[in-house]
Design a protein around this motif. Structure first.
Motif, PDB file in Angstrom:
ATOM      1  N   HIS A  94     -11.923  14.195  -6.270  1.00 57.74           N
ATOM      2  CA  HIS A  94     -11.545  14.699  -7.506  1.00 57.74           C
ATOM      3  C   HIS A  94     -10.946  13.855  -8.439  1.00 57.74           C
ATOM      4  N   HIS A  95     -11.540  12.991  -9.472  1.00 60.75           N
ATOM      5  CA  HIS A  95     -10.846  12.213 -10.423  1.00 60.75           C
ATOM      6  C   HIS A  95      -9.765  11.285  -9.533  1.00 60.75           C
ATOM      7  N   PRO A  96     -10.335  10.759  -8.603  1.00 66.77           N
ATOM      8  CA  PRO A  96      -9.467   9.676  -7.836  1.00 66.77           C
ATOM      9  C   PRO A  96      -8.650   8.539  -8.315  1.00 66.77           C
ATOM     10  N   GLU A  97      -7.354   8.395  -8.021  1.00 64.69           N
ATOM     11  CA  GLU A  97      -6.851   6.967  -8.286  1.00 64.69           C
ATOM     12  C   GLU A  97      -7.219   5.974  -7.337  1.00 64.69           C
ATOM     13  N   GLU A  98      -7.483   4.672  -7.663  1.00 63.12           N
ATOM     14  CA  GLU A  98      -8.133   3.619  -6.933  1.00 63.12           C
ATOM     15  C   GLU A  98      -6.854   2.634  -6.577  1.00 63.12           C
ATOM     16  N   VAL A  99      -6.687   2.223  -5.421  1.00 69.12           N
ATOM     17  CA  VAL A  99      -5.883   1.287  -4.767  1.00 69.12           C
ATOM     18  C   VAL A  99      -6.406   0.224  -4.072  1.00 69.12           C
ATOM     19  N   VAL A 132       0.897  -1.110   0.050  1.00 67.21           N
ATOM     20  CA  VAL A 132       0.059  -0.095   0.044  1.00 67.21           C
ATOM     21  C   VAL A 132       0.807   1.159   0.037  1.00 67.21           C
ATOM     22  N   GLN A 133       2.086   1.306   0.745  1.00 64.78           N
ATOM     23  CA  GLN A 133       2.947   2.327   0.576  1.00 64.78           C
ATOM     24  C   GLN A 133       3.498   2.515  -0.544  1.00 64.78           C
ATOM     25  N   GLU A 134       3.992   1.389  -1.434  1.00 63.37           N
ATOM     26  CA  GLU A 134       4.543   1.526  -2.517  1.00 63.37           C
ATOM     27  C   GLU A 134       3.628   2.131  -3.772  1.00 63.37           C
ATOM     28  N   GLN A 135       2.315   1.870  -3.643  1.00 62.81           N
ATOM     29  CA  GLN A 135       1.250   2.266  -4.400  1.00 62.81           C
ATOM     30  C   GLN A 135       0.854   3.805  -3.978  1.00 62.81           C
ATOM     31  N   VAL A 136       0.352   4.181  -2.845  1.00 63.99           N
ATOM     32  CA  VAL A 136      -0.140   5.160  -2.731  1.00 63.99           C
ATOM     33  C   VAL A 136       0.713   6.389  -2.444  1.00 63.99           C
ATOM     34  N   ILE A 137       1.969   6.364  -2.025  1.00 65.39           N
ATOM     35  CA  ILE A 137       3.117   7.314  -1.930  1.00 65.39           C
ATOM     36  C   ILE A 137       3.147   8.039  -2.979  1.00 65.39           C
ATOM     37  N   PRO A 138       3.563   7.547  -4.005  1.00 65.37           N
ATOM     38  CA  PRO A 138       3.764   8.259  -5.399  1.00 65.37           C
ATOM     39  C   PRO A 138       2.606   8.917  -5.805  1.00 65.37           C
ATOM     40  N   LEU A 139       1.375   8.631  -5.773  1.00 64.31           N
ATOM     41  CA  LEU A 139       0.280   9.236  -6.054  1.00 64.31           C
ATOM     42  C   LEU A 139       0.038  10.593  -5.315  1.00 64.31           C
ATOM     43  N   VAL A 140       0.204  10.386  -3.966  1.00 68.69           N
ATOM     44  CA  VAL A 140       0.125  11.615  -2.986  1.00 68.69           C
ATOM     45  C   VAL A 140       1.175  12.537  -3.463  1.00 68.69           C
ATOM     46  N   LEU A 141       2.234  12.101  -3.518  1.00 70.97           N
ATOM     47  CA  LEU A 141       3.355  13.097  -3.886  1.00 70.97           C
ATOM     48  C   LEU A 141       3.255  13.869  -5.292  1.00 70.97           C
ATOM     49  N   GLN A 142       2.622  13.110  -6.318  1.00 68.89           N
ATOM     50  CA  GLN A 142       1.994  13.943  -7.295  1.00 68.89           C
ATOM     51  C   GLN A 142       0.665  14.764  -7.308  1.00 68.89           C
ATOM     52  N   GLY A 143       0.110  14.710  -6.065  1.00 69.85           N
ATOM     53  CA  GLY A 143      -0.900  15.540  -5.898  1.00 69.85           C
ATOM     54  C   GLY A 143      -2.279  15.249  -6.284  1.00 69.85           C
ATOM     55  N   LYS A 144      -2.537  14.023  -6.436  1.00 65.91           N
ATOM     56  CA  LYS A 144      -3.739  13.253  -6.973  1.00 65.91           C
ATOM     57  C   LYS A 144      -4.408  12.610  -5.700  1.00 65.91           C
ATOM     58  N   ASP A 145      -5.892  12.931  -5.808  1.00 63.67           N
ATOM     59  CA  ASP A 145      -6.673  12.171  -5.003  1.00 63.67           C
ATOM     60  C   ASP A 145      -6.752  11.001  -5.028  1.00 63.67           C
ATOM     61  N   VAL A 146      -7.104   9.988  -3.808  1.00 63.29           N
ATOM     62  CA  VAL A 146      -6.828   8.731  -3.761  1.00 63.29           C
ATOM     63  C   VAL A 146      -7.761   8.046  -2.910  1.00 63.29           C
ATOM     64  N   ILE A 147      -8.603   6.850  -3.474  1.00 63.08           N
ATOM     65  CA  ILE A 147      -9.600   5.947  -2.687  1.00 63.08           C
ATOM     66  C   ILE A 147      -8.590   4.662  -2.506  1.00 63.08           C
ATOM     67  N   ALA A 148      -8.413   4.273  -1.482  1.00 60.88           N
ATOM     68  CA  ALA A 148      -7.705   2.938  -1.275  1.00 60.88           C
ATOM     69  C   ALA A 148      -8.436   2.154  -0.178  1.00 60.88           C
ATOM     70  N   SER A 149      -8.583   0.750  -0.788  1.00 59.06           N
ATOM     71  CA  SER A 149      -9.205  -0.216   0.051  1.00 59.06           C
ATOM     72  C   SER A 149      -7.871  -0.960   0.776  1.00 59.06           C
ATOM     73  N   ALA A 150      -7.794  -0.567   1.862  1.00 60.98           N
ATOM     74  CA  ALA A 150      -6.832  -0.823   2.761  1.00 60.98           C
ATOM     75  C   ALA A 150      -7.147  -1.264   4.197  1.00 60.98           C
ATOM     76  N   GLN A 151      -6.914  -2.330   4.729  1.00 59.69           N
ATOM     77  CA  GLN A 151      -7.124  -2.533   6.052  1.00 59.69           C
ATOM     78  C   GLN A 151      -6.061  -2.104   7.231  1.00 59.69           C
ATOM     79  N   THR A 152      -6.448  -1.976   8.328  1.00 61.35           N
ATOM     80  CA  THR A 152      -5.655  -1.484   9.361  1.00 61.35           C
ATOM     81  C   THR A 152      -4.619  -2.668   9.401  1.00 61.35           C
TER      82      THR A 152
END
Length: 411
Positions: A203-208, A27-47
């Protein structure tokens, strides 16, 4: 993927290394680059998948790197419970320790002093605010919360917040925020109501989509349900029953590491400790002695749960239940490496039962509970669904300090 590959600010990298992180979770490998690029993100990720660091690290890095309004909240992290708010705030404190990024946890159940500290932080401006919906809305309704410079909104465990009836509070909070902002939504499940919420705020989120990693099947997983006073005698008992090539014992605090190491040293066992109070050179010396076999028992904090490269560890003991499933997998993954088998034993105190129950649920299996030997007296029953943590005054919250370098919640 190594954390060094994200090109984070060097002060943030220092905090990452001090926290014992080397390899990013999926989840870190996929989400971190998207956040750094300024994109909105919706992630299905458990605690337990490492999602907290997945949003904290890029937020901290962005706050360090970009100009911000020092008289406003920059990032708002909304969570369902005070326990999760405290946990994320502690995580934030460790990762941001070598930076000037400020943070505070805002939640219900505190006393008058806590309210005063929260009001001061929210009216003066803090970089990152971790909050529960009801308490944050109460502050906003009083008119002093500075939100004009807010750039980031994070909804963590969104499905759980909606199940708890926080939808209206969340929407009222969002109405008070600037329309132009980056939004991150994390949810263990993606029912229709979460999709509807996402459509309203993202707004136009990337999904993980991420599922928790599983432990090596060769690891024999066992657990003892104990009272805190039974832990040290039980460690001595286990270590006396069989000779292991090497043993790694994880504690959740430096105090526990030091206490346990001191007690074990009174026996004939070859044991030492590793934690963040030690200089790096001393840590390396202790680890070298452990790898070479001069020590066969090492007591450590989670600083060693990731990245330690030793193949002959026969036993891992979780003296305390890890924070979440990901930490549990990393801890016990130190054994049964290469072609070897291994055993992982977890001590579950009364106050940790609910947490361990959540870990079992995430792993999709029940860990075998071993009866505590009769000579240690009566032990508690295991019933994690019935246990409700006591809401004591000692919440772990530290005072808010606002100064020129915006250093808040620093150790």
């Amino acid at each position: 993927m190594k954390f060094t590959e994200f090109n984070f600010n060097e002060n943030l990298v220092e905090g990452i290394q001090a926290s014992g992180y080397e390899d990013a979770t999926p989840v870190q490998e996929q989400v971190i680059p998207l956040v750094l690029q300024g994109k909105d993100v919706i992630a299905s990720a458990q605690t337990g998948t490492g999602k907290t660091a997945a949003f904290l690290l890029p937020l901290i890095n962005n706050i360090i790197s970009a100009p911000i309004d020092h008289h406003s909240i920059t990032a708002l992290v909304i969570v369902p419970t005070r326990e999760l708010a405290v946990q994320i705030a502690q995580h934030m404190e460790g990762l941001s320790y070598f930076t000037s990024v400020s943070s505070i946890a805002v939640y219900g159940g505190g006393d008058g002093n806590a309210f005063v500290q929260e009001k001061k932080a929210l009216s003066a401006g803090a970089d990152v605010v971790i909050c529960t919906p009801g308490k944050m809305l109460a502050h906003i309704n009083m008119g002093y919360v500075k939100l004009q410079g807010l750039k980031y909104l994070v909804l963590d465990e969104a499905d759980r917040m909606l199940d708890m009836g926080f939808y209206d509070d969340i929407m009222r909070i969002i109405q008070a925020l600037p329309a132009k902002r980056q939004n991150l939504l994390f949810s263990a499940t993606m029912p229709t109501k979460i999709r509807e919420l996402a459509r309203k705020i993202l707004h136009h989120p990337e999904e993980v989509n991420i599922s928790i990693s599983k432990p090596n099947e060769k690891i024999i997983q066992l657990a003892y349900v104990v009272y805190d006073t039974q832990k040290i005698p039980l460690v001595k008992y286990i270590l006396g029953q069989k000779e292991f090539s090497s043993v790694l014992i994880f504690c959740s605090s430096k105090i526990s590491v030091k206490q346990l190491n001191r007690e074990l040293r009174r026996t004939t066992l070859k044991v030492d400790e590793i934690h963040s109070d030690l200089e790096q050179s001393k840590r390396e010396e202790v680890l070298m002695h452990f790898k070479s076999g001069r020590l066969n028992i090492l007591v450590a904090t989670d600083i060693l749960s990731r990245g330690i490269d030793i193949d002959n560890i026969g036993l891992v003991i979780n003296y305390d239940v890890p924070h979440d499933g990901e930490d549990y997998v990393h801890r016990i993954g130190r054994t049964a490496r290469a072609a070897a088998d291994g055993t992982a034993i977890t001590f579950i105190s009364v106050k940790e039962q609910r947490k361990f129950g959540q870990i079992e649920k995430l792993l999709g299996r029940t860990v075998t509970k071993v009866p505590v030997p009769e000579q240690f007296g009566e032990a508690p029953e295991y019933n994690p669904t019935a246990f409700i943590p006591r809401d004591g005054k000692k919440s772990g919250k530290k005072p808010f300090r606002h100064n020129k370098d915006r250093s808040v919640n620093k150790r």
